[in-house]
Design an enzyme around this catalytic site. Structure first.
Site, mmCIF file in Angstrom:
data_model
loop_
_atom_site.group_PDB
_atom_site.id
_atom_site.type_symbol
_atom_site.label_atom_id
_atom_site.label_comp_id
_atom_site.label_asym_id
_atom_site.label_seq_id
_atom_site.Cartn_x
_atom_site.Cartn_y
_atom_site.Cartn_z
ATOM 1 C CB THR A 31 48.823 44.510 32.644
ATOM 2 O OG1 THR A 31 47.524 45.090 32.736
ATOM 3 C CG2 THR A 31 49.656 45.306 31.667
ATOM 4 C CE1 TYR B 101 40.762 42.635 37.157
ATOM 5 C CE2 TYR B 101 42.603 41.130 37.446
ATOM 6 C CZ TYR B 101 41.904 42.026 36.664
ATOM 7 O OH TYR B 101 42.350 42.327 35.391
ATOM 8 C CE LYS C 79 42.085 46.157 37.607
ATOM 9 N NZ LYS C 79 43.170 45.376 36.972
ATOM 10 C CB ILE D 248 44.442 48.395 39.432
ATOM 11 C CG1 ILE D 248 44.534 48.333 40.961
ATOM 12 C CG2 ILE D 248 45.450 47.436 38.801
ATOM 13 C CD1 ILE D 248 44.208 46.977 41.559
#
Length: 296
Positions: free
Chosen positions: A48, A136, A164, A208
């Site tokens: 993001t 991630y 995540k 997240i």
């Protein structure tokens, strides 16, 4: 390790000026707004945050500013994402020097890796730092997967604190949790905003959540109500939150997130080219979503 990744952690957008430079003042404004809204951590330089568009000097400046602005109120998770082991280790070192509390490490992009190579990548990064590491997995973006079996093996490394899961595959998330549930030093975070409540039900410790940039209080409600035992309230907050994440499909990510913030008066600027601005009809649709959520 004592570090527990938990709660709602927005991967903070990187505000830019009209000429594409980092907008320091708006970044500070946004982080303060998110913390005041009750988030449990801030995460600069995630997907993001358009991490791919900035160099190491920018990285050092932005992580330092995030740490200074958070001022110990919440942990700072720094994205350390690079296509090579060497590049990732360098970013993790900078994050440590800047005072970050943890690093989120994306699988290397473009390279199609075996699970053995994925394991060795994270093992090497973990050996290079004493910071807690969040694996991630964003398979939809990278086309690289970290299987539940590989995650379970990586969980044995002391400073790998969690994963995540942005795959959007709840079975995958559930397997992460099932295979590591005997450990009290490893935790699973959701990376798909529509699945936060589901993940908490399975035993995830938080999310997240990109849309928490735009609707932090709604996202926090999912977590806080769930933790308080108000499962009905948490589910209602999830239902309220979901249309914003679904609206993100209108534009190239993270354009909808930035446009949503602009509509709320936080001038984070445009996404880095070649990401295009939403069309006028798309903006109207997003405005309607925000209005229905009570955000405008």
């Amino acid at each position: 390790m004592a570090f527990i990744p938990r709660g709602i952690i927005p991967p903070v957008v990187t505000p830019t000026t009209p000429d594409g430079a980092f907008h320091e003042k708006v970044f500070v404004q946004l982080i303060n707004h998110l913390i005041d809204s009750g988030v449990h951590g801030v995460f600069p330089f995630g997907t993001t945050g358009e991490f791919y568009a900035f160099n190491n000097d920018d990285y050092r400046r932005i992580i330092t500013l995030a740490v200074e602005t958070a001022a110990g109120r919440v942990p700072v998770y720094a994205g350390a994402n690079h296509i090579t082991v060497k590049g990732t280790i360098e970013l993790a070192k900078i994050a440590k020097e800047c005072g970050a509390n943890a690093v989120s490490v994306l699988t290397p992009m473009f390279i199609s890796q075996t699970q053995a190579e994925v394991y060795e990548f994270y093992h090497a990064v973990a050996e290079s730092t004493d910071l807690p590491i969040i694996i991630y997995n964003n398979r939809p973006k990278t086309n690289v997967h970290v299987t539940p079996e590989t995650v379970a093996k990586l969980a044995e490394i002391p400073n790998i604190a969690g994963v995540k899961d942005s795959t959007g595959d709840m079975t995958n998330t559930a397997e992460y949790i099932r295979l590591t549930r005997h450990r009290d030093d490893f935790h699973v975070l959701l990376g798909r905003d529509t699945l936060i409540y589901a993940g908490l039900c399975y035993g995830a410790t938080g999310a997240i959540a990109s849309c928490a940039n735009v609707a932090p209080k709604v996202a926090v409600d999912i977590y806080e109500k769930f933790m308080a035992g108000d499962h009905k309230g948490a589910l209602e907050a999830q239902f309220k939150f979901a249309p914003l994440r679904i609206a993100c499909n209108m534009g190239t990510f993270p354009e909808v997130i930035k446009e949503g913030l602009i509509m709320q008066g936080i001038d984070v600027g445009k996404c880095i080219a070649p990401i295009a601005e939403l069309t006028p009809p798309e903006k109207e649709k997003l405005k309607t979503v925000l209005q229905e959520m009570g955000l405008l």
